[in-house]
Design a protein around this motif. Structure first.
Motif, PDB file in Angstrom:
ATOM      1  N   LYS A  58       0.832  -1.200   0.000  1.00 41.25           N
ATOM      2  CA  LYS A  58       0.000   0.000   0.000  1.00 41.25           C
ATOM      3  C   LYS A  58       0.867   1.251   0.000  1.00 41.25           C
ATOM      4  N   VAL A  59       0.398   2.259  -0.739  1.00 42.82           N
ATOM      5  CA  VAL A  59       1.054   3.572  -0.735  1.00 42.82           C
ATOM      6  C   VAL A  59       0.037   4.568  -0.198  1.00 42.82           C
ATOM      7  N   ASP A  60       0.294   5.065   1.009  1.00 41.41           N
ATOM      8  CA  ASP A  60      -0.692   5.909   1.694  1.00 41.41           C
ATOM      9  C   ASP A  60      -1.098   7.138   0.890  1.00 41.41           C
ATOM     10  N   ALA A  61      -0.122   7.780   0.248  1.00 33.04           N
ATOM     11  CA  ALA A  61      -0.418   9.008  -0.496  1.00 33.04           C
ATOM     12  C   ALA A  61      -1.352   8.732  -1.673  1.00 33.04           C
ATOM     13  N   ILE A  62      -1.218   7.552  -2.271  1.00 29.84           N
ATOM     14  CA  ILE A  62      -2.093   7.195  -3.393  1.00 29.84           C
ATOM     15  C   ILE A  62      -3.447   6.727  -2.872  1.00 29.84           C
ATOM     16  N   ALA A  63      -3.432   5.969  -1.776  1.00 33.24           N
ATOM     17  CA  ALA A  63      -4.687   5.500  -1.171  1.00 33.24           C
ATOM     18  C   ALA A  63      -5.565   6.677  -0.752  1.00 33.24           C
ATOM     19  N   ALA A  64      -4.944   7.788  -0.406  1.00 31.50           N
ATOM     20  CA  ALA A  64      -5.697   8.972   0.020  1.00 31.50           C
ATOM     21  C   ALA A  64      -6.519   9.571  -1.110  1.00 31.50           C
ATOM     22  N   LYS A  65      -6.217   9.182  -2.346  1.00 33.86           N
ATOM     23  CA  LYS A  65      -6.972   9.697  -3.485  1.00 33.86           C
ATOM     24  C   LYS A  65      -8.332   9.023  -3.638  1.00 33.86           C
ATOM     25  N   LEU A  66      -8.540   7.897  -2.950  1.00 41.22           N
ATOM     26  CA  LEU A  66      -9.821   7.213  -3.025  1.00 41.22           C
ATOM     27  C   LEU A  66     -10.921   8.033  -2.352  1.00 41.22           C
ATOM     28  N   PRO A  67     -12.139   7.970  -2.850  1.00 44.29           N
ATOM     29  CA  PRO A  67     -13.256   8.595  -2.141  1.00 44.29           C
ATOM     30  C   PRO A  67     -13.354   8.016  -0.729  1.00 44.29           C
ATOM     31  N   LYS A  72     -13.285   3.708   3.610  1.00 45.71           N
ATOM     32  CA  LYS A  72     -13.896   3.152   4.816  1.00 45.71           C
ATOM     33  C   LYS A  72     -14.403   1.736   4.590  1.00 45.71           C
ATOM     34  N   ARG A  73     -14.949   1.502   3.406  1.00 44.15           N
ATOM     35  CA  ARG A  73     -15.454   0.169   3.085  1.00 44.15           C
ATOM     36  C   ARG A  73     -14.321  -0.843   3.023  1.00 44.15           C
ATOM     37  N   GLY A  74     -13.187  -0.426   2.465  1.00 40.11           N
ATOM     38  CA  GLY A  74     -12.015  -1.302   2.412  1.00 40.11           C
ATOM     39  C   GLY A  74     -12.022  -2.301   1.272  1.00 40.11           C
ATOM     40  N   THR A  75     -12.953  -2.158   0.340  1.00 37.36           N
ATOM     41  CA  THR A  75     -13.029  -3.072  -0.799  1.00 37.36           C
ATOM     42  C   THR A  75     -13.274  -2.302  -2.085  1.00 37.36           C
ATOM     43  N   LEU A  76     -12.908  -2.930  -3.202  1.00 36.20           N
ATOM     44  CA  LEU A  76     -13.253  -2.431  -4.528  1.00 36.20           C
ATOM     45  C   LEU A  76     -14.100  -3.493  -5.206  1.00 36.20           C
ATOM     46  N   SER A  77     -15.305  -3.135  -5.629  1.00 32.56           N
ATOM     47  CA  SER A  77     -16.168  -4.050  -6.354  1.00 32.56           C
ATOM     48  C   SER A  77     -15.862  -3.902  -7.843  1.00 32.56           C
ATOM     49  N   LEU A  78     -15.329  -4.970  -8.439  1.00 34.07           N
ATOM     50  CA  LEU A  78     -14.822  -4.895  -9.801  1.00 34.07           C
ATOM     51  C   LEU A  78     -15.490  -5.926 -10.702  1.00 34.07           C
ATOM     52  N   GLY A  79     -15.901  -5.494 -11.883  1.00 35.81           N
ATOM     53  CA  GLY A  79     -16.535  -6.389 -12.841  1.00 35.81           C
ATOM     54  C   GLY A  79     -15.538  -6.945 -13.830  1.00 35.81           C
TER      55      GLY A  79
END
Length: 326
Positions: A58-67, A72-79
């Motif tokens: 994980k890269v914190d500075a990049i993770a901070a770009k997420l909504p 908070k959810r901690g997941t990405l729902s991907l098709g």
């Protein structure tokens, strides 16, 4: 989604037609497949459920770009599309575990963003239904950037988009443009960019006084290959990765033409796709650029034999496939 059982069924059918020789080798103990001409060298493709995927931190500075809601959810729902085939997205030898280059790249993105990827296999059209409804945070499924799609979706590129005409080995013809497929019977998947290109080529042929393309559609990948081997079609136009994989593993076909998925004059790009203004595309692009720079992206492409489709950097909403002219 193409399963191992489906692939084996297709190979058995080719053999029954007397058209298949043993041109690929597989090791049941390790669930690997390797083209026979590699003779133990080169990259073996792991088809088993234990993928030992390339991972990154994980890269914190990049993770901070997420909504915030996604963080908070901690997941990405991907098709991912059930119409995909090796090596894009398919089922492992257990017929349950989703594997492929698309899932590996999506996993690297999720790792960088510090979230868990949750993959949902759906039909091609339902990828976009899922994005529209908010069911999916993104799609990693060989989606080409197009001008029409950019009206509803945002894109972060991660692979070059190349298409290939696959014909029976020894067919004795090459495809360099519309004239070469005039009057030919060509199979293509409905609703894809390759269909748009083929339809446009057929119209160009008619305007030039040549025969149109006899476009054929089938239900699944196996049907295309059976039709090709039995001579019911002259070629199949599809994604270059799947064509190259099939040529190497089955050994009875060849690539007779290769083109950009965006048509003449523009190199097509495959991209992570998200609903427009969802706030996710910058995070995806930043994560993709990070894994390009740290080398894990190159490792993933190499393990699937797709190093030639690497991009030097992820672009957000670059020029895409132009609208089809009527």
């Amino acid at each position: 989604m193409t399963t191992r059982r489906t692939v084996l069924t297709a190979l058995a059918a080719f053999s029954a037609l007397g058209l298949l020789t043993a041109c690929g080798t597989s090791d049941a103990a390790t669930d690997e497949i390797r083209p026979r001409d590699q003779k133990g060298s080169g990259t073996a493709i792991n088809l088993g459920p234990e993928q030992h995927r390339v991972r990154t931190a994980k890269v914190d500075a990049i993770a901070a770009k997420l909504p915030e809601a996604v963080r908070k959810r901690g997941t990405l729902s991907l098709g991912v599309s059930t119409g995909s085939a090796p090596p894009l997205a398919f089922y492992a030898t257990d017929d349950r575990t989703l594997i492929g280059v698309e899932l590996d790249i999506a996993t690297l993105v999720a790792d960088t963003l510090g979230v868990k990827p949750e993959f949902s296999p759906v039909s091609w059209e339902n990828l976009f239904v899922g994005l529209d409804s908010g069911k999916f945070d993104g799609v990693f499924s060989n989606v080409t950037v197009t001008e029409e799609r950019k009206e509803k979706y945002d894109f972060a590129t991660y692979r070059l988009d190349d298409l290939a005409f696959e014909a029976k080995k020894g067919a004795g013809w090459k495809v360099s443009g519309p004239a070469d497929v005039a009057g030919k019977s060509i199979a293509v998947s409905s609703g894809t960019n390759q269909e748009k290109i083929l339809v446009d080529w057929s119209r160009q042929n008619e305007r030039a006084g040549r025969k149109p393309v006899d476009i054929k559609y089938f239900q699944n990948q196996t049907d295309y290959y059976l039709a090709l081997q039995s001579g019911r079609i002259d070629a199949y136009l599809g994604p270059n990765p799947t064509a190259a994989y099939h040529v190497a593993s089955a050994g009875q076909t060849e690539i007779v033409g290769k083109f950009s998925g965006a048509g003449a004059g523009l190199q097509g790009k495959i991209a992570a796709t998200t609903k427009k203004d969802s706030g996710l595309v910058e995070a995806y692009a930043a994560a993709l650029n990070h894994v390009v720079q740290n080398g894990t992206y190159a490792q993933v492409l190499k393990r699937w034999g797709l190093s030639s489709e690497a991009v030097p950097a992820s672009e957000i909403n670059p020029p895409g496939l132009p609208r089809t002219k009527n």
